[in-house]
Motif scaffolding. Structure first.
Motif, PDB file in Angstrom:
ATOM      1  N   UNK A  19      -5.558   9.865  -2.911  1.00 10.84           N
ATOM      2  CA  UNK A  19      -5.495  10.139  -4.105  1.00 10.84           C
ATOM      3  C   UNK A  19      -5.493   8.918  -5.117  1.00 10.84           C
ATOM      4  N   UNK A  20      -5.053   7.936  -4.293  1.00  7.02           N
ATOM      5  CA  UNK A  20      -5.104   6.402  -4.831  1.00  7.02           C
ATOM      6  C   UNK A  20      -4.493   5.537  -3.483  1.00  7.02           C
ATOM      7  N   UNK A  21      -4.715   3.994  -4.110  1.00  8.18           N
ATOM      8  CA  UNK A  21      -4.407   3.228  -3.131  1.00  8.18           C
ATOM      9  C   UNK A  21      -3.629   2.311  -3.594  1.00  8.18           C
ATOM     10  N   UNK A  22      -2.642   1.498  -2.920  1.00 12.53           N
ATOM     11  CA  UNK A  22      -2.797   1.763  -1.167  1.00 12.53           C
ATOM     12  C   UNK A  22      -1.977   2.957  -0.567  1.00 12.53           C
ATOM     13  N   UNK A  23      -2.781   3.756   0.242  1.00 17.05           N
ATOM     14  CA  UNK A  23      -2.420   4.878   1.127  1.00 17.05           C
ATOM     15  C   UNK A  23      -2.232   4.527   2.311  1.00 17.05           C
ATOM     16  N   UNK A  24      -1.121   4.750   3.015  1.00 18.00           N
ATOM     17  CA  UNK A  24      -0.860   4.367   4.337  1.00 18.00           C
ATOM     18  C   UNK A  24      -0.770   5.534   5.232  1.00 18.00           C
ATOM     19  N   UNK A  25      -1.381   5.466   6.399  1.00 20.74           N
ATOM     20  CA  UNK A  25      -1.403   6.592   7.560  1.00 20.74           C
ATOM     21  C   UNK A  25      -1.083   6.063   8.696  1.00 20.74           C
ATOM     22  N   UNK A  26      -0.395   7.280   9.598  1.00 21.12           N
ATOM     23  CA  UNK A  26       0.021   6.836  10.843  1.00 21.12           C
ATOM     24  C   UNK A  26      -0.892   7.408  11.852  1.00 21.12           C
ATOM     25  N   UNK A  27      -1.203   6.785  12.887  1.00 19.44           N
ATOM     26  CA  UNK A  27      -2.120   7.455  13.936  1.00 19.44           C
ATOM     27  C   UNK A  27      -1.750   6.939  15.185  1.00 19.44           C
ATOM     28  N   UNK A  28      -1.396   8.035  16.066  1.00 22.53           N
ATOM     29  CA  UNK A  28      -0.826   7.822  17.481  1.00 22.53           C
ATOM     30  C   UNK A  28      -2.063   7.242  18.372  1.00 22.53           C
TER      31      UNK A  28
END
Length: 200
Positions: free
Chosen positions: A162-171
């Motif tokens: 929906x906007x930046x920055x967006x931070x994801x976490x990936x295993x």
């Protein structure tokens, strides 16, 4: 083949344009952007099921180029126990503002964690203007971690941004874990990483 590349470039441009229209997420908010449960009145079990689905959602397969011209695939997630994926754009003040802190953090991360950037507003290989701008931003910030150039392979992820920055976490298995963090919040990213590693 040229037509396919043209279509992919146009699709990537459309994704970037949609994010541009929503603007940067300047405020630091930790929210789930893709769970489909937005009403506080939603039943608890529905929210729990949705959270469980998100906790095990797989990151899509991709083949992308980084700012150095190297090819990167989703296999990069398997190199570490946890990847912090910071989705950003060259037009976004909060994204640029947190870049020096991200660069410092990337150098201090534990050996089993890595930081990746995903730049959403470079429109294919011919868009040297935005690519050069991204290189300039990262170099000035001392952010020498890998930054990928978004393409159509990332559409399943970007549609929920929906906007930046967006931070994801990936295993390490390529699963998205936890909730996305929308907005510049390096302390929030660090807290998530510490808590995640503490639970492993």
């Amino acid at each position: 083949m040229k037509r396919k590349n043209y279509i992919l470039r146009k699709y990537a441009a459309l994704c970037a344009a949609l994010l541009l229209m929503t603007g940067c997420a300047g405020a630091s908010t930790n929210e789930n952007t893709g769970n489909g449960v937005s009403s506080p009145a939603a039943e608890n079990h529905a929210a729990d099921e949705t959270q469980a689905e998100q906790d095990t959602a797989s990151f899509p397969s991709f083949t992308a180029t980084d700012l150095n011209g190297s090819t990167v695939t989703e296999s990069i997630f398997g190199e570490k126990d946890l990847t912090v994926l910071n989705i950003w754009g060259t037009f976004c003040g909060p994204c640029i503002g947190e870049m020096p802190e991200l660069g410092e953090w990337a150098k201090e991360m534990p050996d089993n964690v890595q930081l990746l950037g995903l730049i959403i507003d470079i429109n294919g290989e011919e868009d040297t203007e935005h690519r050069d701008l991204a290189v300039d931003i990262t170099q000035k910030a001392g952010a020498d971690f890998t930054n990928l150039i978004a393409n159509a392979d990332f559409a399943p992820i970007l549609k929920d941004v929906v906007g930046v920055p967006t931070t994801l976490f990936i295993d390490g298995d390529g699963n998205i874990v936890g909730d996305p963090i929308v907005g510049a919040d390096v302390e929030g990213y660090k807290t998530f990483v510490e808590e995640y590693l503490g639970e492993q």
